[in-house]
Design a protein around this motif. Sequence first.
Motif, mmCIF file in Angstrom:
data_model
loop_
_atom_site.group_PDB
_atom_site.id
_atom_site.type_symbol
_atom_site.label_atom_id
_atom_site.label_comp_id
_atom_site.label_asym_id
_atom_site.label_seq_id
_atom_site.Cartn_x
_atom_site.Cartn_y
_atom_site.Cartn_z
ATOM 1 N N TRP A 167 0.586 1.622 -36.034
ATOM 2 C CA TRP A 167 1.092 2.167 -37.284
ATOM 3 C C TRP A 167 -0.008 2.370 -38.318
ATOM 4 N N SER A 168 0.042 3.539 -38.931
ATOM 5 C CA SER A 168 -0.903 3.972 -39.983
ATOM 6 C C SER A 168 -2.298 4.243 -39.444
ATOM 7 N N ILE A 169 -2.502 4.115 -38.122
ATOM 8 C CA ILE A 169 -3.836 4.359 -37.560
ATOM 9 C C ILE A 169 -3.803 5.476 -36.523
ATOM 10 N N GLY A 170 -2.994 5.308 -35.469
ATOM 11 C CA GLY A 170 -2.964 6.329 -34.438
ATOM 12 C C GLY A 170 -2.257 5.867 -33.184
ATOM 13 N N TYR A 171 -2.792 6.248 -32.036
ATOM 14 C CA TYR A 171 -2.166 5.954 -30.755
ATOM 15 C C TYR A 171 -3.168 5.296 -29.813
ATOM 16 N N TYR A 172 -2.648 4.506 -28.858
ATOM 17 C CA TYR A 172 -3.514 3.928 -27.831
ATOM 18 C C TYR A 172 -2.728 3.749 -26.542
ATOM 19 N N SER A 215 -1.801 -2.235 -8.630
ATOM 20 C CA SER A 215 -2.966 -2.722 -9.365
ATOM 21 C C SER A 215 -3.353 -1.703 -10.403
ATOM 22 N N ALA A 216 -4.054 -2.157 -11.460
ATOM 23 C CA ALA A 216 -4.427 -1.249 -12.539
ATOM 24 C C ALA A 216 -5.928 -1.055 -12.524
ATOM 25 N N GLY A 217 -6.333 0.193 -12.766
ATOM 26 C CA GLY A 217 -7.761 0.444 -12.891
ATOM 27 C C GLY A 217 -8.202 1.671 -12.134
ATOM 28 N N PHE A 218 -9.516 1.751 -11.868
ATOM 29 C CA PHE A 218 -10.105 2.894 -11.204
ATOM 30 C C PHE A 218 -10.018 2.722 -9.697
ATOM 31 N N LEU A 236 -4.620 14.759 -22.743
ATOM 32 C CA LEU A 236 -4.308 13.591 -23.569
ATOM 33 C C LEU A 236 -4.127 12.346 -22.709
ATOM 34 N N LEU A 237 -3.322 12.470 -21.649
ATOM 35 C CA LEU A 237 -3.046 11.321 -20.795
ATOM 36 C C LEU A 237 -4.308 10.823 -20.110
ATOM 37 N N LEU A 238 -5.137 11.736 -19.645
ATOM 38 C CA LEU A 238 -6.390 11.338 -18.996
ATOM 39 C C LEU A 238 -7.288 10.592 -19.976
ATOM 40 N N LEU A 239 -7.402 11.104 -21.193
ATOM 41 C CA LEU A 239 -8.214 10.441 -22.212
ATOM 42 C C LEU A 239 -7.698 9.033 -22.480
ATOM 43 N N PHE A 240 -6.391 8.894 -22.663
ATOM 44 C CA PHE A 240 -5.809 7.573 -22.929
ATOM 45 C C PHE A 240 -6.055 6.608 -21.768
ATOM 46 N N MET A 241 -5.839 7.080 -20.543
ATOM 47 C CA MET A 241 -5.959 6.189 -19.392
ATOM 48 C C MET A 241 -7.407 5.831 -19.078
ATOM 49 N N GLN A 242 -8.341 6.687 -19.474
ATOM 50 C CA GLN A 242 -9.759 6.384 -19.277
ATOM 51 C C GLN A 242 -10.256 5.342 -20.271
ATOM 52 N N THR A 243 -9.556 5.211 -21.387
ATOM 53 C CA THR A 243 -10.000 4.292 -22.448
ATOM 54 C C THR A 243 -8.845 3.411 -22.916
ATOM 55 N N PRO A 244 -8.255 2.605 -22.031
ATOM 56 C CA PRO A 244 -7.098 1.789 -22.419
ATOM 57 C C PRO A 244 -7.429 0.841 -23.562
ATOM 58 N N GLY A 245 -6.500 0.739 -24.501
ATOM 59 C CA GLY A 245 -6.677 -0.148 -25.643
ATOM 60 C C GLY A 245 -7.400 0.480 -26.817
ATOM 61 N N LYS A 246 -8.095 1.588 -26.599
ATOM 62 C CA LYS A 246 -8.817 2.252 -27.685
ATOM 63 C C LYS A 246 -7.830 3.043 -28.530
ATOM 64 N N VAL A 247 -7.866 2.811 -29.838
ATOM 65 C CA VAL A 247 -6.952 3.486 -30.745
ATOM 66 C C VAL A 247 -7.580 4.782 -31.245
ATOM 67 N N LYS A 293 -9.211 8.493 -9.708
ATOM 68 C CA LYS A 293 -7.779 8.201 -9.756
ATOM 69 C C LYS A 293 -7.589 6.942 -10.602
ATOM 70 N N LEU A 294 -6.613 6.986 -11.494
ATOM 71 C CA LEU A 294 -6.296 5.844 -12.336
ATOM 72 C C LEU A 294 -4.847 5.456 -12.118
ATOM 73 N N VAL A 295 -4.606 4.154 -11.996
ATOM 74 C CA VAL A 295 -3.252 3.663 -11.773
ATOM 75 C C VAL A 295 -2.966 2.521 -12.736
ATOM 76 N N TYR A 296 -1.869 2.641 -13.482
ATOM 77 C CA TYR A 296 -1.390 1.572 -14.350
ATOM 78 C C TYR A 296 0.111 1.455 -14.132
#
Length: 247
Positions: A225-230, A242-245, A162-173, A131-134
């Motif tokens: 911008w010009s790179i992608g999403y994070y 709280s945020a995290g696993f 998509l959402l799971l991938l993003f939340m598993q790797t926060p900050g990764k573009v 479970k991930l919470v942000y």
Amino acid sequence: MATKILVVDDEKLIVKGIKYSLEQDGMEVTAAHDGEEAVEYLKSNKYDIVVLDVMLPKFDGMEVLRQMREFCKTPVIMVTAKGEDMDKIMGFEHGADDYLTKPFNILELKARIKAILRRSAVKNPGEKPQKLVYGELEINGEARSAHIGGKPVNLTAKEFDLLLLFMQTPGKVYSRENLRDIVWGANGRGQSSLMDVRTVDVHIRRLREKIEADPGAPKYIVTKWSIGYYFNAEQSADADASAGFLA
């Protein structure tokens, strides 16, 4: 248990061939020959995947997809006529997960079905449920469910991935090409790169509409911008949750 497939197409010879081939792989196949029949099957039965033609009598494929997304999240592979890019775009807008263009090879259909089943399967089943919470956003990897402020969010299979991938790797573009390859898999034979990139953009926009208070100024899924999403984890620093696993 056998994988249950609903094949929806008004061309009975095509359906017969698909049904025979998939059943040779141990799948359980139900056939529907018009949109109205397909919706009735979907309301009264549970399927693992729907193979849905766009051109159908009574309800067309887009209307079937629109109606089914009101009550189920079953992954959908749309089948479109050659060169009908707008059908593909509209299909993704309404929540389709993948598409094939007629005429197609049955082996490609099988490959896409297997790819969707792999992505839909729970990863690392021996581990505790993840479970991930942000902030107000919460996602459960095992239950494949998402909530905002305690309220459930109805995501398609691809939107959830998509959402799971993003939340598993926060900050990764991730570039759009990265997301295409990870979430859709490297099985885009016959698809244009432009079409693949548009597909990613459509899903990101739909995901933002469901999880962001203001999709025009997103705080969770942010554009580099010009790179992608994070995924922006810092936006929830002042939130009560709280945020995290969580185990």
